[in-house]
Design a protein around this motif. Sequence first.
Motif, PDB file in Angstrom:
ATOM      1  N   ALA A   1       0.829  -1.210   0.000  1.00  7.30           N
ATOM      2  CA  ALA A   1       0.000   0.000   0.000  1.00  7.30           C
ATOM      3  C   ALA A   1       0.859   1.254   0.000  1.00  7.30           C
ATOM      4  CB  ALA A   1      -0.937  -0.009   1.202  1.00  7.30           C
ATOM      5  N   THR A   2       1.985   1.230   0.718  1.00  4.71           N
ATOM      6  CA  THR A   2       2.861   2.404   0.719  1.00  4.71           C
ATOM      7  C   THR A   2       3.417   2.651  -0.681  1.00  4.71           C
ATOM      8  OG1 THR A   2       4.823   1.156   1.412  1.00  4.71           O
ATOM      9  CG2 THR A   2       3.526   2.174   3.156  1.00  4.71           C
ATOM     10  N   GLN A   3       3.745   1.578  -1.380  1.00  2.00           N
ATOM     11  CA  GLN A   3       4.250   1.705  -2.753  1.00  2.00           C
ATOM     12  C   GLN A   3       3.207   2.357  -3.653  1.00  2.00           C
ATOM     13  OE1 GLN A   3       7.274   0.578  -4.241  1.00  2.00           O
ATOM     14  NE2 GLN A   3       8.090   0.272  -2.199  1.00  2.00           N
ATOM     15  N   ARG A   4       1.959   1.967  -3.493  1.00  3.23           N
ATOM     16  CA  ARG A   4       0.885   2.496  -4.351  1.00  3.23           C
ATOM     17  C   ARG A   4       0.690   3.994  -4.192  1.00  3.23           C
ATOM     18  NH1 ARG A   4      -1.335  -2.524  -3.060  1.00  3.23           N
ATOM     19  NH2 ARG A   4      -2.654  -1.695  -1.413  1.00  3.23           N
ATOM     20  N   VAL A   5       0.962   4.531  -3.014  1.00  2.00           N
ATOM     21  CA  VAL A   5       0.798   5.980  -2.818  1.00  2.00           C
ATOM     22  C   VAL A   5       2.100   6.752  -3.031  1.00  2.00           C
ATOM     23  CG1 VAL A   5      -1.196   5.729  -1.294  1.00  2.00           C
ATOM     24  CG2 VAL A   5       1.097   5.932  -0.301  1.00  2.00           C
ATOM     25  N   GLY A   6       3.176   6.038  -3.378  1.00  3.55           N
ATOM     26  CA  GLY A   6       4.443   6.708  -3.666  1.00  3.55           C
ATOM     27  C   GLY A   6       5.416   6.776  -2.510  1.00  3.55           C
ATOM     28  N   ALA A   7       5.184   5.965  -1.485  1.00  2.00           N
ATOM     29  CA  ALA A   7       6.083   5.897  -0.332  1.00  2.00           C
ATOM     30  C   ALA A   7       6.773   4.531  -0.345  1.00  2.00           C
ATOM     31  CB  ALA A   7       5.314   6.109   0.966  1.00  2.00           C
ATOM     32  N   ASN A   8       7.600   4.289   0.663  1.00  2.00           N
ATOM     33  CA  ASN A   8       8.336   3.035   0.729  1.00  2.00           C
ATOM     34  C   ASN A   8       8.491   2.625   2.195  1.00  2.00           C
ATOM     35  OD1 ASN A   8       9.908   0.833  -0.093  1.00  2.00           O
ATOM     36  ND2 ASN A   8      11.795   2.005   0.076  1.00  2.00           N
ATOM     37  N   LEU A   9       8.034   1.439   2.531  1.00  2.00           N
ATOM     38  CA  LEU A   9       8.253   0.884   3.862  1.00  2.00           C
ATOM     39  C   LEU A   9       9.669   0.327   3.898  1.00  2.00           C
ATOM     40  CD1 LEU A   9       7.260   0.026   6.680  1.00  2.00           C
ATOM     41  CD2 LEU A   9       6.434  -2.093   5.621  1.00  2.00           C
ATOM     42  N   LEU A  10      10.558   1.001   4.630  1.00  2.00           N
ATOM     43  CA  LEU A  10      11.949   0.552   4.706  1.00  2.00           C
ATOM     44  C   LEU A  10      12.105  -0.650   5.619  1.00  2.00           C
ATOM     45  CD1 LEU A  10      13.886   3.933   4.916  1.00  2.00           C
ATOM     46  CD2 LEU A  10      13.447   2.495   2.906  1.00  2.00           C
ATOM     47  N   ASP A  11      11.403  -0.610   6.757  1.00  2.05           N
ATOM     48  CA  ASP A  11      11.501  -1.721   7.703  1.00  2.05           C
ATOM     49  C   ASP A  11      10.367  -1.639   8.696  1.00  2.05           C
ATOM     50  OD1 ASP A  11      12.679  -4.069   8.624  1.00  2.05           O
ATOM     51  OD2 ASP A  11      14.669  -3.183   8.593  1.00  2.05           O
ATOM     52  N   ILE A  12      10.072  -2.757   9.290  1.00  2.00           N
ATOM     53  CA  ILE A  12       9.077  -2.818  10.354  1.00  2.00           C
ATOM     54  C   ILE A  12       9.611  -3.771  11.420  1.00  2.00           C
ATOM     55  CG2 ILE A  12       7.712  -4.655   9.266  1.00  2.00           C
ATOM     56  CD1 ILE A  12       5.210  -3.061  10.346  1.00  2.00           C
ATOM     57  N   TYR A  13       9.400  -3.381  12.670  1.00  2.00           N
ATOM     58  CA  TYR A  13       9.885  -4.171  13.800  1.00  2.00           C
ATOM     59  C   TYR A  13       8.733  -4.426  14.759  1.00  2.00           C
ATOM     60  CZ  TYR A  13      14.390  -2.474  12.136  1.00  2.00           C
ATOM     61  OH  TYR A  13      15.464  -2.171  11.360  1.00  2.00           O
ATOM     62  N   TRP A  14       8.650  -5.622  15.276  1.00  2.00           N
ATOM     63  CA  TRP A  14       7.715  -5.961  16.333  1.00  2.00           C
ATOM     64  C   TRP A  14       8.480  -5.752  17.629  1.00  2.00           C
ATOM     65  CZ3 TRP A  14       7.724  -7.727  11.518  1.00  2.00           C
ATOM     66  CH2 TRP A  14       6.506  -7.825  10.848  1.00  2.00           C
ATOM     67  N   THR A  15       7.910  -4.996  18.553  1.00  2.00           N
ATOM     68  CA  THR A  15       8.672  -4.558  19.714  1.00  2.00           C
ATOM     69  C   THR A  15       7.996  -4.938  21.028  1.00  2.00           C
ATOM     70  OG1 THR A  15       7.593  -2.390  19.628  1.00  2.00           O
ATOM     71  CG2 THR A  15       9.681  -2.616  18.455  1.00  2.00           C
ATOM     72  N   VAL A  16       8.768  -4.890  22.086  1.00  2.00           N
ATOM     73  CA  VAL A  16       8.295  -5.087  23.444  1.00  2.00           C
ATOM     74  C   VAL A  16       8.413  -3.736  24.135  1.00  2.00           C
ATOM     75  CG1 VAL A  16       8.756  -6.260  25.627  1.00  2.00           C
ATOM     76  CG2 VAL A  16       9.086  -7.473  23.457  1.00  2.00           C
ATOM     77  N   GLY A  17       7.383  -3.337  24.836  1.00  2.66           N
ATOM     78  CA  GLY A  17       7.393  -2.041  25.506  1.00  2.66           C
ATOM     79  C   GLY A  17       6.105  -1.301  25.215  1.00  2.66           C
ATOM     80  N   PRO A  18       6.152   0.025  25.237  1.00  6.66           N
ATOM     81  CA  PRO A  18       4.919   0.801  25.084  1.00  6.66           C
ATOM     82  C   PRO A  18       4.315   0.759  23.682  1.00  6.66           C
ATOM     83  CG  PRO A  18       6.804   2.262  25.292  1.00  6.66           C
ATOM     84  CD  PRO A  18       7.296   0.872  25.538  1.00  6.66           C
ATOM     85  N   TYR A  19       5.082   0.311  22.683  1.00  2.06           N
ATOM     86  CA  TYR A  19       4.572   0.189  21.313  1.00  2.06           C
ATOM     87  C   TYR A  19       4.717  -1.253  20.852  1.00  2.06           C
ATOM     88  CZ  TYR A  19       4.574   5.195  21.573  1.00  2.06           C
ATOM     89  OH  TYR A  19       4.320   6.481  21.984  1.00  2.06           O
ATOM     90  N   ASP A  20       3.751  -1.692  20.054  1.00  2.00           N
ATOM     91  CA  ASP A  20       3.759  -3.063  19.564  1.00  2.00           C
ATOM     92  C   ASP A  20       4.616  -3.236  18.317  1.00  2.00           C
ATOM     93  OD1 ASP A  20       1.933  -4.041  21.568  1.00  2.00           O
ATOM     94  OD2 ASP A  20       0.348  -2.982  20.487  1.00  2.00           O
ATOM     95  N   LEU A  21       4.692  -2.181  17.519  1.00  2.00           N
ATOM     96  CA  LEU A  21       5.493  -2.221  16.290  1.00  2.00           C
ATOM     97  C   LEU A  21       6.094  -0.848  16.044  1.00  2.00           C
ATOM     98  CD1 LEU A  21       2.416  -3.642  15.459  1.00  2.00           C
ATOM     99  CD2 LEU A  21       3.965  -4.557  13.768  1.00  2.00           C
ATOM    100  N   VAL A  22       7.172  -0.831  15.272  1.00  2.00           N
ATOM    101  CA  VAL A  22       7.784   0.410  14.803  1.00  2.00           C
ATOM    102  C   VAL A  22       8.052   0.239  13.321  1.00  2.00           C
ATOM    103  CG1 VAL A  22       9.777   1.952  14.982  1.00  2.00           C
ATOM    104  CG2 VAL A  22       8.854   0.877  17.051  1.00  2.00           C
ATOM    105  N   ALA A  23       7.572   1.185  12.531  1.00  2.00           N
ATOM    106  CA  ALA A  23       7.788   1.143  11.084  1.00  2.00           C
ATOM    107  C   ALA A  23       8.632   2.335  10.666  1.00  2.00           C
ATOM    108  CB  ALA A  23       6.456   1.169  10.344  1.00  2.00           C
ATOM    109  N   VAL A  24       9.486   2.122   9.681  1.00  2.00           N
ATOM    110  CA  VAL A  24      10.291   3.197   9.106  1.00  2.00           C
ATOM    111  C   VAL A  24       9.846   3.339   7.650  1.00  2.00           C
ATOM    112  CG1 VAL A  24      12.613   4.049   8.622  1.00  2.00           C
ATOM    113  CG2 VAL A  24      12.204   2.574  10.626  1.00  2.00           C
TER     114      VAL A  24
END
Length: 98
Positions: free
Chosen positions: A31-54
């Motif tokens: 979906a990011t590609q379709r709008v002209g963006a790029n998902l560089l990476d995604i991480y599943w995390t422990v702590g106050p956030y469940d995931l972090v995307a770049v």
Amino acid sequence: MPAYIALLNWTDQGIRGYKDTAKRAEAFAAATQRVGANLLDIYWTVGPYDLVAVVEAPDDETASAALLQLGGAGNVRTTTLRAFGREEIDRIIAKAAG
């Protein structure tokens, strides 16, 4: 290209479907590609956030469109931060120093 850090928390719907989280990440990348963006990476995390995307996008509007699509699916809530790389912060500091 500008970078954005998206801090993600699962909604009730998202946590119920945790087994599909990797597939949902792939769909987000497409979906990011379709709008002209790029998902560089995604991480599943422990702590106050469940995931972090770049995400890289040419501008704030494109990044916002990509993250609105993601949030609109109902599986996560997002907090997005504009990130600056080394060269960008060097230019910012040069401007600030006058």
